[in-house]
Design a protein around this motif. Structure first.
Motif, PDB file in Angstrom:
ATOM      1  N   GLY A 309       0.812  -1.216   0.000  1.00 32.17           N
ATOM      2  CA  GLY A 309       0.000   0.000   0.000  1.00 32.17           C
ATOM      3  C   GLY A 309       0.839   1.256   0.000  1.00 32.17           C
ATOM      4  O   GLY A 309       0.578   2.195  -0.754  1.00 32.17           O
ATOM      5  N   GLY A 310       1.867   1.285   0.866  1.00 30.28           N
ATOM      6  CA  GLY A 310       2.738   2.449   0.905  1.00 30.28           C
ATOM      7  C   GLY A 310       3.433   2.680  -0.421  1.00 30.28           C
ATOM      8  O   GLY A 310       3.544   3.824  -0.894  1.00 30.28           O
ATOM      9  N   TYR A 311       3.880   1.599  -1.033  1.00 27.74           N
ATOM     10  CA  TYR A 311       4.562   1.730  -2.322  1.00 27.74           C
ATOM     11  C   TYR A 311       3.606   2.227  -3.400  1.00 27.74           C
ATOM     12  O   TYR A 311       3.957   3.104  -4.196  1.00 27.74           O
ATOM     13  CB  TYR A 311       5.152   0.384  -2.729  1.00 27.74           C
ATOM     14  CG  TYR A 311       5.738   0.394  -4.119  1.00 27.74           C
ATOM     15  CD1 TYR A 311       6.954   1.012  -4.374  1.00 27.74           C
ATOM     16  CD2 TYR A 311       5.046  -0.191  -5.186  1.00 27.74           C
ATOM     17  CE1 TYR A 311       7.480   1.051  -5.660  1.00 27.74           C
ATOM     18  CE2 TYR A 311       5.569  -0.162  -6.466  1.00 27.74           C
ATOM     19  CZ  TYR A 311       6.776   0.453  -6.699  1.00 27.74           C
ATOM     20  OH  TYR A 311       7.294   0.504  -7.965  1.00 27.74           O
ATOM     21  N   LEU A 312       2.380   1.688  -3.441  1.00 30.92           N
ATOM     22  CA  LEU A 312       1.427   2.098  -4.472  1.00 30.92           C
ATOM     23  C   LEU A 312       1.032   3.562  -4.319  1.00 30.92           C
ATOM     24  O   LEU A 312       0.923   4.289  -5.311  1.00 30.92           O
ATOM     25  CB  LEU A 312       0.180   1.210  -4.399  1.00 30.92           C
ATOM     26  CG  LEU A 312       0.362  -0.265  -4.778  1.00 30.92           C
ATOM     27  CD1 LEU A 312      -0.958  -1.013  -4.633  1.00 30.92           C
ATOM     28  CD2 LEU A 312       0.902  -0.395  -6.199  1.00 30.92           C
ATOM     29  N   VAL A 313       0.820   4.013  -3.093  1.00 27.24           N
ATOM     30  CA  VAL A 313       0.436   5.408  -2.874  1.00 27.24           C
ATOM     31  C   VAL A 313       1.561   6.347  -3.297  1.00 27.24           C
ATOM     32  O   VAL A 313       1.333   7.348  -3.991  1.00 27.24           O
ATOM     33  CB  VAL A 313       0.059   5.642  -1.399  1.00 27.24           C
ATOM     34  CG1 VAL A 313      -0.121   7.128  -1.118  1.00 27.24           C
ATOM     35  CG2 VAL A 313      -1.224   4.895  -1.054  1.00 27.24           C
ATOM     36  N   LEU A 314       2.795   6.033  -2.891  1.00 30.33           N
ATOM     37  CA  LEU A 314       3.922   6.880  -3.258  1.00 30.33           C
ATOM     38  C   LEU A 314       4.145   6.888  -4.767  1.00 30.33           C
ATOM     39  O   LEU A 314       4.479   7.921  -5.355  1.00 30.33           O
ATOM     40  CB  LEU A 314       5.187   6.388  -2.548  1.00 30.33           C
ATOM     41  CG  LEU A 314       5.221   6.568  -1.023  1.00 30.33           C
ATOM     42  CD1 LEU A 314       6.442   5.883  -0.436  1.00 30.33           C
ATOM     43  CD2 LEU A 314       5.200   8.047  -0.653  1.00 30.33           C
ATOM     44  N   SER A 315       3.944   5.737  -5.402  1.00 27.10           N
ATOM     45  CA  SER A 315       4.131   5.658  -6.853  1.00 27.10           C
ATOM     46  C   SER A 315       3.079   6.459  -7.602  1.00 27.10           C
ATOM     47  O   SER A 315       3.344   6.946  -8.713  1.00 27.10           O
ATOM     48  CB  SER A 315       4.072   4.196  -7.309  1.00 27.10           C
ATOM     49  OG  SER A 315       5.107   3.435  -6.725  1.00 27.10           O
ATOM     50  N   ALA A 316       1.889   6.581  -7.020  1.00 29.61           N
ATOM     51  CA  ALA A 316       0.808   7.303  -7.697  1.00 29.61           C
ATOM     52  C   ALA A 316       0.952   8.812  -7.596  1.00 29.61           C
ATOM     53  O   ALA A 316       0.342   9.549  -8.377  1.00 29.61           O
ATOM     54  CB  ALA A 316      -0.541   6.873  -7.111  1.00 29.61           C
ATOM     55  N   LEU A 317       1.779   9.283  -6.657  1.00 26.48           N
ATOM     56  CA  LEU A 317       1.951  10.718  -6.492  1.00 26.48           C
ATOM     57  C   LEU A 317       2.844  11.273  -7.609  1.00 26.48           C
ATOM     58  O   LEU A 317       3.723  10.582  -8.108  1.00 26.48           O
ATOM     59  CB  LEU A 317       2.566  11.016  -5.122  1.00 26.48           C
ATOM     60  CG  LEU A 317       1.701  10.628  -3.915  1.00 26.48           C
ATOM     61  CD1 LEU A 317       2.445  10.879  -2.615  1.00 26.48           C
ATOM     62  CD2 LEU A 317       0.380  11.391  -3.932  1.00 26.48           C
ATOM     63  N   PRO A 318       2.636  12.530  -7.993  1.00 25.20           N
ATOM     64  CA  PRO A 318       3.377  13.087  -9.140  1.00 25.20           C
ATOM     65  C   PRO A 318       4.792  13.522  -8.776  1.00 25.20           C
ATOM     66  O   PRO A 318       5.177  13.589  -7.608  1.00 25.20           O
ATOM     67  CB  PRO A 318       2.516  14.288  -9.542  1.00 25.20           C
ATOM     68  CG  PRO A 318       1.874  14.725  -8.252  1.00 25.20           C
ATOM     69  CD  PRO A 318       1.628  13.470  -7.471  1.00 25.20           C
TER      70      PRO A 318
END
Length: 376
Positions: A309-318
């Motif tokens: 989850g942490g990785y996906l959220v950070l990856s989705a940020l610009p």
């Protein structure tokens, strides 16, 4: 399928392109099926066999190659030249005899080359039928004949009516030589030990196994691939919907679809972790986080934030957040390698320990709950 004449009509560059296309498609299908393959492996054999995965990957590439080399490139309809048919069985015997009589290098003769290529093309099919399906010569013969008939009929019908006539020669001898190749491939597979045939199902597949580094890497890989595929699929559907609805060009630039895809992927993984306590990768590889002082809902939320989850959220940020996501991923791997039982960041932030999911089933079976008595 006239492979010899096909090779003559196409340049080396065309052959390389078709080969690269087969490999690319095979890899793409392999990525799509990777998580289900891992999950099936753990449930049938108790683990993930890398060698068997490579064999299945080779079979996928072969399937794509069979398609690309026998049906592609599709001809230009305006330049289509209808091909004939060869309905005389065993005509290749006379052709080979004539080639042997007129040539000092028969292996270079088109008739001999045609025969050899048609046989060799289906040797891998017979090999995979035995090694992957655990079936013998009779099934290899039937599958080889059926697959060859499908290809030949597709060519004969102009790809089932897309073209007004056949664009490659239909020859009954091709059915015979292709089937012979499948039988030879099945015989070659006899060199593989019998224990490697078919899809193994071990009696001890339900027994817990050690949590190794490779197993935890496999969890991470399954989560990343699964989440990426989910986001890509949702983004594609959303983008197609925008086009269908006639949305403004500024909205259809793909950015909105990417945001929606990432959001749905994150939501799906969060719901799975919240409902089961396990990510998709954990479910595939049969791992579970358990224990700890925190309430289950809070522990699962933290487990999600400290993992995929942490990785996906950070990856989705610009912007530069992509670098933060990469650092998070590297840190996660490092912590996983150094923590007891490979529990990693999810285990640290949730206060839980990582176990083989089959441990719980074994404990429940050994210590069943007593039935509720009167007044309970």
């Amino acid at each position: 399928m006239r492979l010899a004449s096909l090779c003559e009509n196409q340049g080396v560059g065309d052959q390389v392109i078709l080969g690269a296309l087969a490999v690319t498609l095979g890899v793409a299908v392999g990525v799509l099926l990777f998580v289900p393959f891992v999950a099936l492996s753990y449930r049938r054999s108790g683990g993930f066999g890398f060698r068997r995965f490579v064999v299945w990957g080779a079979a996928l590439v072969y399937a794509m190659a069979l398609w690309t080399y026998t049906l592609l490139p599709l001809p230009d309809p305006d330049a289509l030249r209808c091909a004939g048919t060869g309905l005389d069985p065993f005509a290749f015997v006379d052709d080979v005899r004539a080639a042997l009589g007129r040539s000092s290098e028969p292996l270079r003769d088109p008739a001999v080359l045609q025969l050899l290529l048609n046989v060799l093309l289906f040797v891998p099919l017979g090999f995979f039928v035995r090694v992957l399906w655990g079936r013998g010569i009779v099934i290899a013969l039937a599958v080889g004949l059926g697959m060859s008939a499908l290809v030949e009929t597709t060519q004969l019908t102009g790809v089932w009516g897309i073209y007004p006539c056949a664009y490659r020669v239909f020859d009954v001898d091709d059915l015979l030589t292709n089937t012979l190749g499948a039988v030879i491939g099945s015989m070659v597979a006899l060199a593989v030990p019998r224990r490697h045939w078919g899809v193994p199902k071990f009696v001890d597949a339900e027994q817990p196994t050690p949590i190794t580094r490779s197993r935890r890497f496999l969890v991470m890989l399954c989560d990343v691939i699964g989440a990426w595929l989910t986001a890509a699929a949702v983004a594609l559907v959303f983008q197609l919907a925008l086009y269908a609805l006639g949305a403004d060009a500024a909205v259809r630039d793909g950015s909105a679809a990417n945001v929606v895809g990432d959001a749905v992927s994150i939501a799906v993984w969060f719901v799975v972790v919240l409902a089961t306590g396990r990510s998709v990768g954990d479910l595939a590889v049969q791992l579970r986080y358990t224990g700890g002082p925190l309430p289950a809902t809070l522990a699962r939320t933290l487990r999600f934030a400290g993992g995929i989850g942490g990785y996906l959220v950070l990856s989705a940020l610009p912007g530069a957040w992509g670098l933060v996501a990469a650092a998070f991923a590297v840190s996660s791997v490092g912590v996983m390698l150094t923590t007891p039982d490979r529990r990693g960041l999810p285990g640290i932030v949730s206060g839980q320990r990582l176990i083989d999911a089959r441990d719980l089933r074994e404990t429940d079976a050994a210590n069943p709950r007593p039935p509720a008595g009167p007044g309970r």
